[in-house]
Structure formats: structure tokens, C-alpha cells
Design a protein around this motif. Structure first.
Motif, PDB file in Angstrom:
ATOM      1  N   ARG A 125      57.738  49.339  23.601  1.00  0.00           N
ATOM      2  CA  ARG A 125      58.561  49.967  24.649  1.00  0.00           C
ATOM      3  C   ARG A 125      57.697  50.609  25.731  1.00  0.00           C
ATOM      4  N   TYR A 126      56.497  51.046  25.350  1.00  0.00           N
ATOM      5  CA  TYR A 126      55.571  51.657  26.301  1.00  0.00           C
ATOM      6  C   TYR A 126      54.190  51.034  26.105  1.00  0.00           C
ATOM      7  N   PRO A 127      53.415  50.911  27.194  1.00  0.00           N
ATOM      8  CA  PRO A 127      52.011  50.522  27.007  1.00  0.00           C
ATOM      9  C   PRO A 127      51.226  51.686  26.405  1.00  0.00           C
ATOM     10  N   PHE A 128      50.235  51.365  25.587  1.00  0.00           N
ATOM     11  CA  PHE A 128      49.418  52.360  24.900  1.00  0.00           C
ATOM     12  C   PHE A 128      47.961  52.227  25.335  1.00  0.00           C
ATOM     13  N   ALA A 129      47.266  53.370  25.390  1.00  0.00           N
ATOM     14  CA  ALA A 129      45.813  53.380  25.571  1.00  0.00           C
ATOM     15  C   ALA A 129      45.202  54.372  24.594  1.00  0.00           C
ATOM     16  N   VAL A 130      43.991  54.082  24.171  1.00  0.00           N
ATOM     17  CA  VAL A 130      43.173  55.056  23.452  1.00  0.00           C
ATOM     18  C   VAL A 130      42.163  55.609  24.450  1.00  0.00           C
ATOM     19  N   VAL A 131      42.012  56.930  24.457  1.00  0.00           N
ATOM     20  CA  VAL A 131      41.057  57.600  25.345  1.00  0.00           C
ATOM     21  C   VAL A 131      40.184  58.485  24.455  1.00  0.00           C
ATOM     22  N   SER A 132      38.944  58.068  24.245  1.00  0.00           N
ATOM     23  CA  SER A 132      38.111  58.706  23.221  1.00  0.00           C
ATOM     24  C   SER A 132      36.719  59.046  23.737  1.00  0.00           C
ATOM     25  N   GLY A 133      36.143  60.079  23.138  1.00  0.00           N
ATOM     26  CA  GLY A 133      34.745  60.407  23.404  1.00  0.00           C
ATOM     27  C   GLY A 133      33.807  59.642  22.492  1.00  0.00           C
ATOM     28  N   SER A 134      34.363  58.910  21.533  1.00  0.00           N
ATOM     29  CA  SER A 134      33.552  58.121  20.614  1.00  0.00           C
ATOM     30  C   SER A 134      33.181  56.779  21.248  1.00  0.00           C
ATOM     31  N   THR A 135      32.218  56.108  20.638  1.00  0.00           N
ATOM     32  CA  THR A 135      31.804  54.798  21.147  1.00  0.00           C
ATOM     33  C   THR A 135      32.900  53.766  20.896  1.00  0.00           C
ATOM     34  N   ARG A 136      32.857  52.695  21.655  1.00  0.00           N
ATOM     35  CA  ARG A 136      33.823  51.603  21.458  1.00  0.00           C
ATOM     36  C   ARG A 136      33.668  51.013  20.051  1.00  0.00           C
ATOM     37  N   GLU A 137      32.430  50.939  19.572  1.00  0.00           N
ATOM     38  CA  GLU A 137      32.181  50.422  18.222  1.00  0.00           C
ATOM     39  C   GLU A 137      32.918  51.262  17.177  1.00  0.00           C
ATOM     40  N   SER A 138      32.815  52.592  17.315  1.00  0.00           N
ATOM     41  CA  SER A 138      33.433  53.492  16.341  1.00  0.00           C
ATOM     42  C   SER A 138      34.954  53.429  16.427  1.00  0.00           C
ATOM     43  N   VAL A 139      35.499  53.455  17.642  1.00  0.00           N
ATOM     44  CA  VAL A 139      36.945  53.412  17.834  1.00  0.00           C
ATOM     45  C   VAL A 139      37.519  52.096  17.311  1.00  0.00           C
ATOM     46  N   THR A 140      36.860  50.992  17.653  1.00  0.00           N
ATOM     47  CA  THR A 140      37.329  49.682  17.199  1.00  0.00           C
ATOM     48  C   THR A 140      37.308  49.591  15.680  1.00  0.00           C
ATOM     49  N   ALA A 141      36.250  50.125  15.057  1.00  0.00           N
ATOM     50  CA  ALA A 141      36.147  50.085  13.596  1.00  0.00           C
ATOM     51  C   ALA A 141      37.266  50.893  12.950  1.00  0.00           C
ATOM     52  N   SER A 142      37.549  52.076  13.494  1.00  0.00           N
ATOM     53  CA  SER A 142      38.607  52.928  12.937  1.00  0.00           C
ATOM     54  C   SER A 142      39.972  52.255  13.063  1.00  0.00           C
ATOM     55  N   LEU A 143      40.280  51.755  14.259  1.00  0.00           N
ATOM     56  CA  LEU A 143      41.594  51.147  14.483  1.00  0.00           C
ATOM     57  C   LEU A 143      41.760  49.851  13.691  1.00  0.00           C
ATOM     58  N   THR A 144      40.676  49.103  13.528  1.00  0.00           N
ATOM     59  CA  THR A 144      40.732  47.882  12.728  1.00  0.00           C
ATOM     60  C   THR A 144      40.995  48.223  11.261  1.00  0.00           C
ATOM     61  N   THR A 145      40.316  49.234  10.762  1.00  0.00           N
ATOM     62  CA  THR A 145      40.516  49.670   9.375  1.00  0.00           C
ATOM     63  C   THR A 145      41.973  50.065   9.140  1.00  0.00           C
ATOM     64  N   LEU A 146      42.578  50.711  10.130  1.00  0.00           N
ATOM     65  CA  LEU A 146      43.958  51.182   9.999  1.00  0.00           C
ATOM     66  C   LEU A 146      44.981  50.095  10.319  1.00  0.00           C
ATOM     67  N   GLY A 147      44.518  48.912  10.767  1.00  0.00           N
ATOM     68  CA  GLY A 147      45.437  47.839  11.125  1.00  0.00           C
ATOM     69  C   GLY A 147      46.206  48.115  12.403  1.00  0.00           C
ATOM     70  N   LEU A 148      45.601  48.891  13.317  1.00  0.00           N
ATOM     71  CA  LEU A 148      46.316  49.318  14.523  1.00  0.00           C
ATOM     72  C   LEU A 148      45.686  48.815  15.826  1.00  0.00           C
ATOM     73  N   LEU A 149      44.577  48.115  15.743  1.00  0.00           N
ATOM     74  CA  LEU A 149      43.866  47.745  16.974  1.00  0.00           C
ATOM     75  C   LEU A 149      44.757  46.968  17.935  1.00  0.00           C
ATOM     76  N   ASP A 150      45.613  46.098  17.413  1.00  0.00           N
ATOM     77  CA  ASP A 150      46.438  45.260  18.287  1.00  0.00           C
ATOM     78  C   ASP A 150      47.584  46.015  18.952  1.00  0.00           C
ATOM     79  N   ARG A 151      47.764  47.279  18.601  1.00  0.00           N
ATOM     80  CA  ARG A 151      48.833  48.061  19.230  1.00  0.00           C
ATOM     81  C   ARG A 151      48.449  48.556  20.628  1.00  0.00           C
ATOM     82  N   PHE A 152      47.152  48.537  20.937  1.00  0.00           N
ATOM     83  CA  PHE A 152      46.672  49.219  22.145  1.00  0.00           C
ATOM     84  C   PHE A 152      46.276  48.227  23.233  1.00  0.00           C
ATOM     85  N   ASP A 153      46.805  48.479  24.423  1.00  0.00           N
ATOM     86  CA  ASP A 153      46.544  47.604  25.568  1.00  0.00           C
ATOM     87  C   ASP A 153      45.178  47.881  26.184  1.00  0.00           C
ATOM     88  N   VAL A 154      44.720  49.128  26.084  1.00  0.00           N
ATOM     89  CA  VAL A 154      43.491  49.561  26.748  1.00  0.00           C
ATOM     90  C   VAL A 154      42.739  50.512  25.821  1.00  0.00           C
TER      91      VAL A 154
END
Length: 202
Positions: A107-136
Motif C-alpha cells: 500500500r505504501y513504498p518502503f525505504a530503510v534509512v540506516s547508519g549501518s553499512t549496506r552489507e550489514s543492513v542487507t544481511a539483517s533483512l535477508t536473515t529476517l526474510g524482509l529484504l524484498d519488502r523495501f524499495d530503497v
């Protein structure tokens, strides 16, 4: 207990990652302690949470200044990241934030805005099965000025094509809330682990 959203008509949701989507702050702190112990550097837990939202390189540089050390920033950052990645099987999502992600996805576009590295954020979201939820994903290195500067949130809004005033931010740190406010965005405060335990959110 669900997180209450502020009133308003929002067109995009912007989420911090660590401590907001991912209940990762205790794991990150353990990784920090192990990495810094190798250099004899102290990092009290209250300071770790107070600095939530700051980029890893900035934290290492500031600890060097505070303690009169010369820890190589890249070496410590890589070591801390490796230790965090090793702990990923223990990672869980923050249930109340996950509920909003599942409810609003599509219903809404999503973004993650983090102070962590892209490697760390991608690893966390992949582990949680949520990476595909985020447009940016807007991560360390994608902007020049860290939170509480609004730049990272403004970058995300621009990439989503949504005016800042139409974005709702989910954040767990004072720096993040200040950055959202400076960007002209409404925000939802996600309690930190100790607060969630006291209020019964855990």
C-alpha cells in the motif's frame, strides 16, 4: 501492545534498521565489545545506545579520540561486522514494527534509512526474510552527513519520489527522531530493548 501512529495522510514509510526493524542492538553491542576488547578499548552499553544511528567508522574514530588510541578504523569496522554476521542466526524482528510492515506492504513504498553499512543492513533483512519488502536502501556511504542531520531521510524521500512531509519514519534512537524532525517528517518512536521489557512489549 502495538505502536501508535501519528495522525496524518502518509504516502511512504521510512524505517531505521537496527533496533527498529531488526532486534539487533544487543547483537551489535556484543560484536562491538568483542572487537574493541582486542584493542583494550572500553565502550559502555549506555554510550552504545546513546550513539545509536551513528556510522561505524564515526564511532571508531570518536573512541580513538576519547581514549587516545590509534585503532585502524577499517580493521575494527571489518572485525565488528564479521562478529555481527556470525551472530545472525540469533536475529529476530521487532514484532510491533514487523506488524506494521506486513500490514502496509503493497500500500505504501518502503525505504530503510540506516547508519549501518549496506552489507550489514542487507544481511539483517535477508536473515529476517524482509529484504524484498523495501524499495530503497539508504545506508552509510550513501550520504555525507549522518543522523541527526536530515540528509539520509531526504535522500530516501527523493529516491521514493515522495515529499518529505508525506513520509512517516520509524526510529528507535534520539538521533534518528531528531533527523526525521529536521527533515519535516512525522515519526514513530520504537522503544529500545530495555524499554520494551519494562512496558511488556517483549
Amino acid at each position: 501492545m502495538l505502536l501508535s501512529l501519528p495522525p496524518g495522510h502518509f504516502r511512504a514509510y521510512l524505517f531505521d534498521c537496527d533496533g527498529t526493524i531488526a532486534d539487533s542492538m544487543p547483537l551489535h553491542y556484543a560484536a562491538w565489545r568483542s572487537a574493541l576488547d582486542e584493542w583494550g578499548c572500553e565502550f559502555p552499553e549506555d554510550l552504545f545506545y546513546a550513539w545509536g544511528g551513528r556510522p561505524v567508522a564515526d564511532i571508531v574514530a570518536t573512541l580513538n579520540e576519547r581514549h587516545g588510541l590509534a585503532m585502524p578504523v577499517d580493521t575494527v569496522a571489518r572485525r565488528r561486522e564479521a562478529l555481527y554476521q556470525r551472530s545472525l542466526p540469533e536475529l529476530t524482528a521487532v514484532p510491533e514494527v514487523l506488524a506494521h510492515i506486513e500490514d502496509a506492504h503493497g500500500r505504501y513504498p518502503f525505504a530503510v534509512v540506516s547508519g549501518s553499512t549496506r552489507e550489514s543492513v542487507t544481511a539483517s533483512l535477508t536473515t529476517l526474510g524482509l529484504l524484498d519488502r523495501f524499495d530503497v536502501l539508504v545506508c552509510a556511504g550513501d550520504y555525507a552527513r549522518a543522523k541527526p542531520d536530515p540528509e539520509a531521510f531526504l535522500v530516501a524521500a527523493r529516491l521514493l519520489g515522495v515529499p518529505p512531509e508525506s513520509c512517516l519514519v520509524f526510529e528507535d534512537t534520539d538521533l534518528g527522531i531528531a533527523a526525521a524532525t529536521a527533515a519535516g517528517m512525522a515519526s514513530v518512536r520504537v522503544p529500545q530493548p530495555a524499554e520494551r521489557a519494562v512496558t511488556g512489549l517483549l
